[in-house]
Design an enzyme around this catalytic site. Sequence first.
Site, short mmCIF file in Angstrom:
data_model
loop_
_atom_site.label_atom_id
_atom_site.label_comp_id
_atom_site.label_asym_id
_atom_site.label_seq_id
_atom_site.Cartn_x
_atom_site.Cartn_y
_atom_site.Cartn_z
N ASN A 139 -0.89 -7.14 5.34
CA ASN A 139 -0.79 -8.57 5.66
C ASN A 139 -1.22 -8.87 7.09
O ASN A 139 -1.76 -9.92 7.36
CB ASN A 139 0.65 -9.04 5.44
CG ASN A 139 0.77 -10.53 5.62
OD1 ASN A 139 0.11 -11.29 4.93
ND2 ASN A 139 1.60 -10.96 6.55
N LYS B 292 -6.44 -7.71 1.00
CA LYS B 292 -5.20 -7.02 1.37
C LYS B 292 -5.24 -5.51 1.09
O LYS B 292 -4.64 -4.74 1.82
CB LYS B 292 -4.01 -7.66 0.68
CG LYS B 292 -3.65 -9.01 1.25
CD LYS B 292 -2.43 -9.57 0.58
CE LYS B 292 -2.00 -10.87 1.20
NZ LYS B 292 -1.29 -10.69 2.46
#
Length: 93
Positions: free
Chosen positions: A87, A66
Amino acid sequence: MKKKFAIIGDPVSHSLSPTLHSYWFDKHKIDAEYSLLNIKEEDIKNIIKKIRNKELYGVNITLPYKQKIIPFVDQLINDAKSTNSVNTIFLDD
């Protein structure tokens, strides 16, 4: 031609994302598929290349990438910018 989407991470085998996304693709008659891509950190650049080449239309990112994917994207928006955590990546035509 089916649009291809995926979740990337290491590990991803536990993810329910393909089941959930496939349900909505079928329900709304979207010609697309969603898969699991267990990748290593050195593969991140290739995933971005596949998105730019429209081999993949978008990916969801799970741990541990991430934050590690940030140097490879053109722009961070909304929560990704404020949390420094990505995301979802897609090509904004």
